[in-house]
Design a protein around this motif. Structure first.
Motif, PDB file in Angstrom:
ATOM      1  N   LEU A   1       0.808  -1.219   0.000  1.00 45.78           N
ATOM      2  CA  LEU A   1       0.000   0.000   0.000  1.00 45.78           C
ATOM      3  C   LEU A   1       0.843   1.272   0.000  1.00 45.78           C
ATOM      4  O   LEU A   1       0.290   2.373   0.067  1.00 45.78           O
ATOM      5  CB  LEU A   1      -0.941   0.001   1.219  1.00 45.78           C
ATOM      6  CG  LEU A   1      -1.998  -1.105   1.224  1.00 45.78           C
ATOM      7  CD1 LEU A   1      -2.874  -0.985   2.465  1.00 45.78           C
ATOM      8  CD2 LEU A   1      -2.851  -1.083  -0.039  1.00 45.78           C
TER       9      LEU A   1
ATOM     10  N   ARG B   1       0.347   3.900   2.825  1.00 48.60           N
ATOM     11  CA  ARG B   1      -0.954   4.531   3.043  1.00 48.60           C
ATOM     12  C   ARG B   1      -1.590   4.030   4.355  1.00 48.60           C
ATOM     13  O   ARG B   1      -1.258   2.965   4.851  1.00 48.60           O
ATOM     14  CB  ARG B   1      -1.880   4.266   1.851  1.00 48.60           C
ATOM     15  CG  ARG B   1      -1.565   5.166   0.651  1.00 48.60           C
ATOM     16  CD  ARG B   1      -2.314   4.739  -0.595  1.00 48.60           C
ATOM     17  NE  ARG B   1      -1.707   3.553  -1.196  1.00 48.60           N
ATOM     18  CZ  ARG B   1      -2.048   3.045  -2.377  1.00 48.60           C
ATOM     19  NH1 ARG B   1      -3.032   3.609  -3.063  1.00 48.60           N
ATOM     20  NH2 ARG B   1      -1.442   1.983  -2.849  1.00 48.60           N
TER      21      ARG B   1
ATOM     22  N   LEU C   1      -6.423   5.152   3.089  1.00 45.95           N
ATOM     23  CA  LEU C   1      -6.372   6.601   2.970  1.00 45.95           C
ATOM     24  C   LEU C   1      -4.968   7.062   2.573  1.00 45.95           C
ATOM     25  O   LEU C   1      -3.966   6.499   3.016  1.00 45.95           O
ATOM     26  CB  LEU C   1      -6.738   7.273   4.302  1.00 45.95           C
ATOM     27  CG  LEU C   1      -8.137   7.006   4.872  1.00 45.95           C
ATOM     28  CD1 LEU C   1      -8.256   7.592   6.267  1.00 45.95           C
ATOM     29  CD2 LEU C   1      -9.214   7.576   3.953  1.00 45.95           C
ATOM     30  N   THR C   2      -4.916   8.112   1.764  1.00 43.70           N
ATOM     31  CA  THR C   2      -3.643   8.715   1.380  1.00 43.70           C
ATOM     32  C   THR C   2      -3.103   9.567   2.523  1.00 43.70           C
ATOM     33  O   THR C   2      -3.756   9.753   3.558  1.00 43.70           O
ATOM     34  CB  THR C   2      -3.827   9.605   0.147  1.00 43.70           C
ATOM     35  OG1 THR C   2      -4.649  10.727   0.509  1.00 43.70           O
ATOM     36  CG2 THR C   2      -4.486   8.842  -0.995  1.00 43.70           C
TER      37      THR C   2
ATOM     38  N   GLU D   1      -7.424  11.251   1.943  1.00 47.55           N
ATOM     39  CA  GLU D   1      -8.399  11.022   0.882  1.00 47.55           C
ATOM     40  C   GLU D   1      -8.570   9.520   0.694  1.00 47.55           C
ATOM     41  O   GLU D   1      -7.609   8.747   0.846  1.00 47.55           O
ATOM     42  CB  GLU D   1      -7.932  11.651  -0.433  1.00 47.55           C
ATOM     43  CG  GLU D   1      -7.724  13.158  -0.388  1.00 47.55           C
ATOM     44  CD  GLU D   1      -9.021  13.943  -0.448  1.00 47.55           C
ATOM     45  OE1 GLU D   1     -10.061  13.338  -0.788  1.00 47.55           O
ATOM     46  OE2 GLU D   1      -8.991  15.158  -0.157  1.00 47.55           O
TER      47      GLU D   1
ATOM     48  N   SER E   1      -8.522   6.092  -0.837  1.00 53.90           N
ATOM     49  CA  SER E   1      -7.797   5.444  -1.921  1.00 53.90           C
ATOM     50  C   SER E   1      -8.410   4.090  -2.276  1.00 53.90           C
ATOM     51  O   SER E   1      -8.337   3.643  -3.415  1.00 53.90           O
ATOM     52  CB  SER E   1      -6.326   5.267  -1.527  1.00 53.90           C
ATOM     53  OG  SER E   1      -5.627   4.478  -2.456  1.00 53.90           O
ATOM     54  N   GLY E   2      -9.010   3.433  -1.298  1.00 54.12           N
ATOM     55  CA  GLY E   2      -9.644   2.145  -1.535  1.00 54.12           C
ATOM     56  C   GLY E   2     -10.576   1.806  -0.392  1.00 54.12           C
ATOM     57  O   GLY E   2     -10.398   2.291   0.728  1.00 54.12           O
TER      58      GLY E   2
ATOM     59  N   THR F   1     -13.850  -0.497  -3.898  1.00 46.77           N
ATOM     60  CA  THR F   1     -12.965   0.214  -4.811  1.00 46.77           C
ATOM     61  C   THR F   1     -11.549  -0.195  -4.452  1.00 46.77           C
ATOM     62  O   THR F   1     -11.145  -0.126  -3.297  1.00 46.77           O
ATOM     63  CB  THR F   1     -13.118   1.741  -4.708  1.00 46.77           C
ATOM     64  OG1 THR F   1     -12.881   2.156  -3.346  1.00 46.77           O
ATOM     65  CG2 THR F   1     -14.522   2.185  -5.105  1.00 46.77           C
TER      66      THR F   1
ATOM     67  N   PRO G   1      -7.468  -0.081  -4.108  1.00 43.95           N
ATOM     68  CA  PRO G   1      -6.540   1.012  -3.836  1.00 43.95           C
ATOM     69  C   PRO G   1      -5.898   1.532  -5.129  1.00 43.95           C
ATOM     70  O   PRO G   1      -5.544   0.760  -6.021  1.00 43.95           O
ATOM     71  CB  PRO G   1      -5.481   0.379  -2.937  1.00 43.95           C
ATOM     72  CG  PRO G   1      -6.178  -0.770  -2.296  1.00 43.95           C
ATOM     73  CD  PRO G   1      -7.129  -1.281  -3.320  1.00 43.95           C
ATOM     74  N   ARG G   2      -5.783   2.845  -5.183  1.00 40.37           N
ATOM     75  CA  ARG G   2      -5.204   3.447  -6.384  1.00 40.37           C
ATOM     76  C   ARG G   2      -4.107   4.424  -5.988  1.00 40.37           C
ATOM     77  O   ARG G   2      -3.993   4.809  -4.848  1.00 40.37           O
ATOM     78  CB  ARG G   2      -6.287   4.176  -7.180  1.00 40.37           C
ATOM     79  CG  ARG G   2      -7.008   5.263  -6.407  1.00 40.37           C
ATOM     80  CD  ARG G   2      -8.158   5.843  -7.182  1.00 40.37           C
ATOM     81  NE  ARG G   2      -8.720   7.021  -6.525  1.00 40.37           N
ATOM     82  CZ  ARG G   2      -9.567   6.977  -5.499  1.00 40.37           C
ATOM     83  NH1 ARG G   2      -9.972   5.808  -5.044  1.00 40.37           N
ATOM     84  NH2 ARG G   2     -10.017   8.082  -4.938  1.00 40.37           N
TER      85      ARG G   2
END
Length: 378
Positions: A43, A46, A358-359, A363, A365-366, A375, A377-378
């Motif tokens: 990750l 994150r 979370l970033t 925010e 992220s997944g 969703t 993780p991006r």
């Protein structure tokens, strides 16, 4: 299937540590510090926090729970899930008894499907003087018998009812709710301090959006705010959107009630995740401008466009809470209110793998629910 999330900053009630966790069959089986034993999904440092738990929500993505429409409800649940809410209770607003029963019966199907964690009747047993965005023409005096009929319509999925403690029949209805395993919340109330204490003694254990729709604190007439804040039996809901509450008032409630009795909520309505425009909230018309929802007639604040990730982020940045404190009031404490804290609400071994990645900027992220990515993780 086994999933290992590695190279993460894991947020637990005890603090934040660099580490990893493993998920098997939808549950957390290991939480460790340092490097993960073996390969896993990295990750990149994150944060991982537990999925958010929202116990007061009227809708989103253009969908409204008070309609009872399953398609609208599904849209709302999906919107909030993508913002990190993995457990959500649907809140209704004041309507006729027949309409409330019909909405409850429809939403009960979604509860049985696991989409919703329960149903909350916010009205019709609330104060006309503090009804906010509820239709005053449809308010009623609390009645244990009427409430029993609403319970029957909800087929065991009614989890909470908001009642104004000062109304005739209120205390008996609070007792009826509690006797049937339903959380009695006190709010939308013009009660005195003493009347609110009576409501707590009868079994009231939640403050419906503390501060809002109740008399303000006064040094000679403390009213419901002081009673609800000070009583160890009560969990206080807070709408942390910067509109309903100044950050100082959120901080004050947190400092008095602590993380164990403070629950972030959204009080979101259909406009959450949407743009400005005209929306419905029950029978009421709501105008949304600059993200703030107000009744078309009178301009009273009418719910919010908040999502739980924003409430969490504001708790850290604006209110000054630690990540662990913000996580507790966004997840574990509301899970405790619902009686689910043994199953979810924290990144702990044995609990359902409801997780939000979370970033650094907090925010989303997944999002994972029950070990499955909503969703990735991006």
């Amino acid at each position: 299937m086994s999933i290992t999330l590695a190279d993460a900053r894991v947020v637990t009630p005890e603090g934040v540590h660099e580490g990893w966790l493993t998920i098997e069959d939808g549950r957390i089986t290991h939480v460790g510090q340092g490097s993960a034993p073996g390969a896993g999904l990295g990750l990149g440092g994150r944060y991982v926090v537990p999925g958010f738990v929202d116990i007061h929500n009227h809708g989103g993505a253009g969908g409204s729970f008070p309609t009872g429409d399953p398609d609208q409800a599904s849209r709302a649940v999906d919107l909030h899930a993508r913002h990190g809410t993995t457990t959500l209770m649907a809140s209704l607003v004041t309507a006729s008894l027949d309409d409330l029963a019909q909405s409850a019966a429809s939403l009960a199907d979604l509860c049985e499907d696991g989409l919703l964690a329960g149903i909350h009747f916010e009205g019709p047993y609330i104060s006309a003087a503090r009804c906010g965005a509820h239709n005053p023409a449809l308010l009623r005096e609390p009645s244990p018998g009427e409430f029993a009929a609403l319970l029957k319509a909800g087929r065991g999925h009614v989890r909470m009812i908001t009642i104004a403690a000062e109304l005739p029949g209120a205390l008996d209805t609070v007792r009826e709710a509690v006797a049937n395993g339903v959380i009695a919340a006190l709010g939308h109330s013009d009660a005195t301090y003493e009347q609110t204490i009576s409501g707590i003694e009868a079994g009231g254990s939640v403050a419906t959006h503390l501060y809002n729709a109740m008399p303000p604190l006064h040094h000679r007439a403390p009213g419901p705010i002081a009673a609800l804040l000070q009583d160890e039996r009560v969990t206080v809901e807070l709408i942390n959107d910067g509109v309903h509450l100044h950050p100082a008032m959120t901080r004050l409630a947190f400092e008095v009630a602590g993380p164990g009795r403070t629950a972030l909520i959204t009080d979101a309505m259909a406009a959450a995740g949407m743009g400005d425009g005209v929306y419905g909230l029950g029978a009421m018309t709501v105008n949304v401008a600059d993200g703030v929802a107000r009744l078309a007639e009178g301009g009273t604040i009418a719910g919010s466009t908040l999502t739980m990730d924003v409430a969490f982020r504001r708790a850290v940045r604006e209110v000054g809470l630690s990540l662990s404190e913000a996580s507790e009031i966004a997840s574990l404490t509301p899970a405790r209110v619902l009686g689910l804290a043994d199953r979810l609400g924290s990144v702990s071994v044995g609990k359902r793998a409801d997780l939000v990645v979370l970033t650094d900027d907090l925010e989303v992220s997944g999002v994972m629910r029950g070990g499955t990515w909503i969703t990735e993780p991006r």
